[in-house]
Enzyme design. Sequence first.
Site, mmCIF file in Angstrom:
data_model
loop_
_atom_site.group_PDB
_atom_site.id
_atom_site.type_symbol
_atom_site.label_atom_id
_atom_site.label_comp_id
_atom_site.label_asym_id
_atom_site.label_seq_id
_atom_site.Cartn_x
_atom_site.Cartn_y
_atom_site.Cartn_z
ATOM 1 N N ARG A 169 -10.656 -9.079 8.865
ATOM 2 C CA ARG A 169 -10.928 -7.738 9.377
ATOM 3 C C ARG A 169 -10.365 -7.324 10.738
ATOM 4 N NH1 ARG A 169 -14.827 -4.094 7.827
ATOM 5 N NH2 ARG A 169 -15.711 -5.809 6.439
ATOM 6 N N GLU A 184 -14.243 -5.294 -6.560
ATOM 7 C CA GLU A 184 -13.167 -4.458 -6.294
ATOM 8 C C GLU A 184 -11.792 -4.715 -6.819
ATOM 9 O OE1 GLU A 184 -14.301 -3.431 -1.407
ATOM 10 O OE2 GLU A 184 -12.336 -4.457 -1.986
#
Length: 246
Positions: A26, A87
């Site tokens: 991230r 996802e």
Amino acid sequence: MAWSTSSSTPQQKHEVFLSFRGEDTRYTFTSHLHATLTRLDVGTYIDYNLQRGDEISSALLRAIEEAQLSVVVFSKNYGNSKWCLDELVKILECKKTKGQIVLPIFYDIEASHVRNQTGSYAEAFVKHEERFQGNLGRVQKWREALRDAANLSGWDCSVNRMESELLEKIAKDVIEKLNRVYVGDLDYKIGKLEQLAKLQYQFFESTLNVQDLNKHKATVARMTELKMEKSLRLLRLSPEMLSHLG
């Protein structure tokens, strides 16, 4: 323009969806890739929401469906996350039903580990199978999604090269796959030259010096060259076609 599920402001239309394991990338690779894509005017969806429920949100599912291309950043702990795996299943479903382009990136992980669920992925799936004993069909879908995604042509970040160089190449690959032509670099130069030409002409008006006028004319000429270069780039003329223009 990037947009996020955690934002309360109106969401902007995006072209690219980024799937990644937050704890791995991230604040490093994925954030740098997002910044590079944004700089190149590629509308990119990145989920900044650190708190997730039991199931993938409808907003996130919609974001995947609306993307033309999904970038999947596989890392060591991607396989640990059921949200990432959900996802991925959705992304590959959109590839099949909507023709969505999928671009896998292997960051600090070998593609074979993802494809065959070995290494850290083997450990992750031992836990998944224990947790989802009553729904092993879901786990099997995750395995199939990992295998299918890892078999796609993508980018291996383990190759010895500068990350900045790699990010630029990946971003340009995304642009090409979206069938877009990037002219932002030329727009920036043209804008700066327009400002310079205006200042040069104002200075000439105050001095009436021929040399100052010639500097202004040279700037305008360079600006015209860049505008022509922009037009040619947008026309997507091949080198062979360009040779006939000379």
